[in-house]
Design a protein around this motif. Structure first.
Motif, PDB file in Angstrom:
ATOM      1  N   ASP A   1       0.838  -1.209   0.000  1.00 30.03           N
ATOM      2  CA  ASP A   1       0.000   0.000   0.000  1.00 30.03           C
ATOM      3  C   ASP A   1       0.867   1.252   0.000  1.00 30.03           C
ATOM      4  O   ASP A   1       0.544   2.246  -0.654  1.00 30.03           O
ATOM      5  CB  ASP A   1      -0.931   0.016   1.209  1.00 30.03           C
ATOM      6  CG  ASP A   1      -2.085  -0.970   1.072  1.00 30.03           C
ATOM      7  OD1 ASP A   1      -2.412  -1.344  -0.065  1.00 30.03           O
ATOM      8  OD2 ASP A   1      -2.652  -1.352   2.114  1.00 30.03           O
ATOM      9  N   GLY A   2       1.977   1.204   0.731  1.00 28.03           N
ATOM     10  CA  GLY A   2       2.900   2.343   0.765  1.00 28.03           C
ATOM     11  C   GLY A   2       3.473   2.646  -0.606  1.00 28.03           C
ATOM     12  O   GLY A   2       3.574   3.812  -1.003  1.00 28.03           O
ATOM     13  N   ASP A   3       3.845   1.591  -1.337  1.00 27.99           N
ATOM     14  CA  ASP A   3       4.344   1.787  -2.705  1.00 27.99           C
ATOM     15  C   ASP A   3       3.274   2.439  -3.579  1.00 27.99           C
ATOM     16  O   ASP A   3       3.563   3.355  -4.349  1.00 27.99           O
ATOM     17  CB  ASP A   3       4.755   0.449  -3.326  1.00 27.99           C
ATOM     18  CG  ASP A   3       6.006  -0.140  -2.694  1.00 27.99           C
ATOM     19  OD1 ASP A   3       6.719   0.588  -1.977  1.00 27.99           O
ATOM     20  OD2 ASP A   3       6.256  -1.341  -2.919  1.00 27.99           O
ATOM     21  N   ASN A   4       2.037   1.973  -3.441  1.00 28.08           N
ATOM     22  CA  ASN A   4       0.937   2.555  -4.222  1.00 28.08           C
ATOM     23  C   ASN A   4       0.691   4.012  -3.855  1.00 28.08           C
ATOM     24  O   ASN A   4       0.397   4.847  -4.719  1.00 28.08           O
ATOM     25  CB  ASN A   4      -0.337   1.735  -4.035  1.00 28.08           C
ATOM     26  CG  ASN A   4      -0.257   0.377  -4.692  1.00 28.08           C
ATOM     27  OD1 ASN A   4       0.466   0.195  -5.664  1.00 28.08           O
ATOM     28  ND2 ASN A   4      -0.979  -0.585  -4.152  1.00 28.08           N
ATOM     29  N   VAL A   5       0.820   4.337  -2.567  1.00 30.20           N
ATOM     30  CA  VAL A   5       0.668   5.730  -2.117  1.00 30.20           C
ATOM     31  C   VAL A   5       1.745   6.596  -2.759  1.00 30.20           C
ATOM     32  O   VAL A   5       1.453   7.669  -3.304  1.00 30.20           O
ATOM     33  CB  VAL A   5       0.737   5.828  -0.580  1.00 30.20           C
ATOM     34  CG1 VAL A   5       0.952   7.274  -0.136  1.00 30.20           C
ATOM     35  CG2 VAL A   5      -0.514   5.263   0.057  1.00 30.20           C
TER      36      VAL A   5
ATOM     37  N   ALA B   1       1.428  15.690 -12.515  1.00 26.94           N
ATOM     38  CA  ALA B   1       0.230  15.884 -13.334  1.00 26.94           C
ATOM     39  C   ALA B   1       0.116  14.831 -14.437  1.00 26.94           C
ATOM     40  O   ALA B   1      -0.298  15.116 -15.555  1.00 26.94           O
ATOM     41  CB  ALA B   1       0.196  17.294 -13.922  1.00 26.94           C
ATOM     42  N   THR B   2       0.480  13.587 -14.101  1.00 24.82           N
ATOM     43  CA  THR B   2       0.381  12.497 -15.069  1.00 24.82           C
ATOM     44  C   THR B   2      -0.776  11.553 -14.746  1.00 24.82           C
ATOM     45  O   THR B   2      -0.929  10.522 -15.389  1.00 24.82           O
ATOM     46  CB  THR B   2       1.686  11.690 -15.140  1.00 24.82           C
ATOM     47  OG1 THR B   2       2.008  11.199 -13.836  1.00 24.82           O
ATOM     48  CG2 THR B   2       2.826  12.547 -15.662  1.00 24.82           C
ATOM     49  N   GLY B   3      -1.563  11.905 -13.738  1.00 25.68           N
ATOM     50  CA  GLY B   3      -2.700  11.079 -13.367  1.00 25.68           C
ATOM     51  C   GLY B   3      -3.207  11.454 -11.993  1.00 25.68           C
ATOM     52  O   GLY B   3      -2.695  12.373 -11.354  1.00 25.68           O
ATOM     53  N   GLY B   4      -4.200  10.713 -11.556  1.00 27.10           N
ATOM     54  CA  GLY B   4      -4.772  10.962 -10.238  1.00 27.10           C
ATOM     55  C   GLY B   4      -4.201  10.017  -9.200  1.00 27.10           C
ATOM     56  O   GLY B   4      -3.230   9.312  -9.444  1.00 27.10           O
ATOM     57  N   ARG B   5      -4.859   9.993  -8.055  1.00 26.20           N
ATOM     58  CA  ARG B   5      -4.387   9.125  -6.977  1.00 26.20           C
ATOM     59  C   ARG B   5      -4.702   7.660  -7.224  1.00 26.20           C
ATOM     60  O   ARG B   5      -3.965   6.784  -6.775  1.00 26.20           O
ATOM     61  CB  ARG B   5      -5.004   9.554  -5.647  1.00 26.20           C
ATOM     62  CG  ARG B   5      -4.468  10.855  -5.106  1.00 26.20           C
ATOM     63  CD  ARG B   5      -5.103  11.226  -3.771  1.00 26.20           C
ATOM     64  NE  ARG B   5      -6.555  11.330  -3.861  1.00 26.20           N
ATOM     65  CZ  ARG B   5      -7.409  10.384  -3.464  1.00 26.20           C
ATOM     66  NH1 ARG B   5      -6.991   9.267  -2.929  1.00 26.20           N
ATOM     67  NH2 ARG B   5      -8.710  10.559  -3.587  1.00 26.20           N
ATOM     68  N   ASP B   6      -5.799   7.375  -7.921  1.00 24.92           N
ATOM     69  CA  ASP B   6      -6.189   5.987  -8.136  1.00 24.92           C
ATOM     70  C   ASP B   6      -5.197   5.292  -9.064  1.00 24.92           C
ATOM     71  O   ASP B   6      -4.836   5.831 -10.113  1.00 24.92           O
ATOM     72  CB  ASP B   6      -7.598   5.907  -8.708  1.00 24.92           C
ATOM     73  CG  ASP B   6      -8.641   6.416  -7.721  1.00 24.92           C
ATOM     74  OD1 ASP B   6      -8.431   6.225  -6.509  1.00 24.92           O
ATOM     75  OD2 ASP B   6      -9.650   7.000  -8.161  1.00 24.92           O
ATOM     76  N   PRO B   7      -4.779   4.082  -8.674  1.00 23.89           N
ATOM     77  CA  PRO B   7      -3.741   3.390  -9.440  1.00 23.89           C
ATOM     78  C   PRO B   7      -4.088   3.159 -10.909  1.00 23.89           C
ATOM     79  O   PRO B   7      -3.293   3.439 -11.781  1.00 23.89           O
ATOM     80  CB  PRO B   7      -3.575   2.054  -8.718  1.00 23.89           C
ATOM     81  CG  PRO B   7      -4.148   2.257  -7.369  1.00 23.89           C
ATOM     82  CD  PRO B   7      -5.192   3.327  -7.508  1.00 23.89           C
ATOM     83  N   GLY B   8      -5.309   2.698 -11.190  1.00 23.50           N
ATOM     84  CA  GLY B   8      -5.683   2.463 -12.584  1.00 23.50           C
ATOM     85  C   GLY B   8      -4.746   1.470 -13.248  1.00 23.50           C
ATOM     86  O   GLY B   8      -4.008   0.749 -12.597  1.00 23.50           O
ATOM     87  N   LYS B   9      -4.766   1.458 -14.560  1.00 26.99           N
ATOM     88  CA  LYS B   9      -3.881   0.567 -15.317  1.00 26.99           C
ATOM     89  C   LYS B   9      -2.711   1.377 -15.836  1.00 26.99           C
ATOM     90  O   LYS B   9      -2.881   2.292 -16.621  1.00 26.99           O
ATOM     91  CB  LYS B   9      -4.638  -0.081 -16.465  1.00 26.99           C
ATOM     92  CG  LYS B   9      -5.720  -1.021 -15.999  1.00 26.99           C
ATOM     93  CD  LYS B   9      -6.421  -1.664 -17.170  1.00 26.99           C
ATOM     94  CE  LYS B   9      -7.508  -2.595 -16.662  1.00 26.99           C
ATOM     95  NZ  LYS B   9      -8.236  -3.216 -17.758  1.00 26.99           N
TER      96      LYS B   9
END
Length: 110
Positions: free
Chosen positions: A74-78, A88-96
């Motif tokens: 989870d820390g890596d994902n955060v 500015a390459t995306g949001g917080r949600d991991p997505g694909k």
């Protein structure tokens, strides 16, 4: 600590990094809650006292570090979410993402 999850930690961390990059903190005292009707003279800050922003971040610091240490995936994902928001390459949600997953570590202190 028990209330923290990916969503909460990624919001705290992304907010801290975003504000650090985009807001010039000052030691001057402003009336952050002043009301103005003139759009050419906006208030000098983000409408929250700078000491309150600092206090909020510091209040959660220990538990955020604990969360990242005890839940490394989870820390890596955060941390990846923080990078996406800051760049500015995306949001917080991991997505694909086509990017290779990285593992983040803390820098040790003597």
């Amino acid at each position: 600590y028990k209330d923290l999850d990916f969503r909460a930690v990624s919001i705290i961390m992304s907010s801290q990094v975003y504000l650090t990059i985009n807001l010039r903190f000052s030691s001057k005292v402003y009336d952050d809650l002043q009301d103005t009707n003139n759009p050419t003279k906006p208030p000098p800050s983000i409408q929250i006292s700078q000491s309150e922003v600092f206090d909020i971040i510091q209040t959660h610091r220990y538990n955020v570090l604990r969360f990242i240490r005890e839940k490394p995936d989870d820390g890596d994902n955060v941390m990846e979410a923080v990078v996406r928001v800051a760049t500015a390459t995306g949001g917080r949600d991991p997505g694909k993402s086509g990017l290779k997953k990285r593992h983040w570590q803390s820098i040790g202190h003597p």
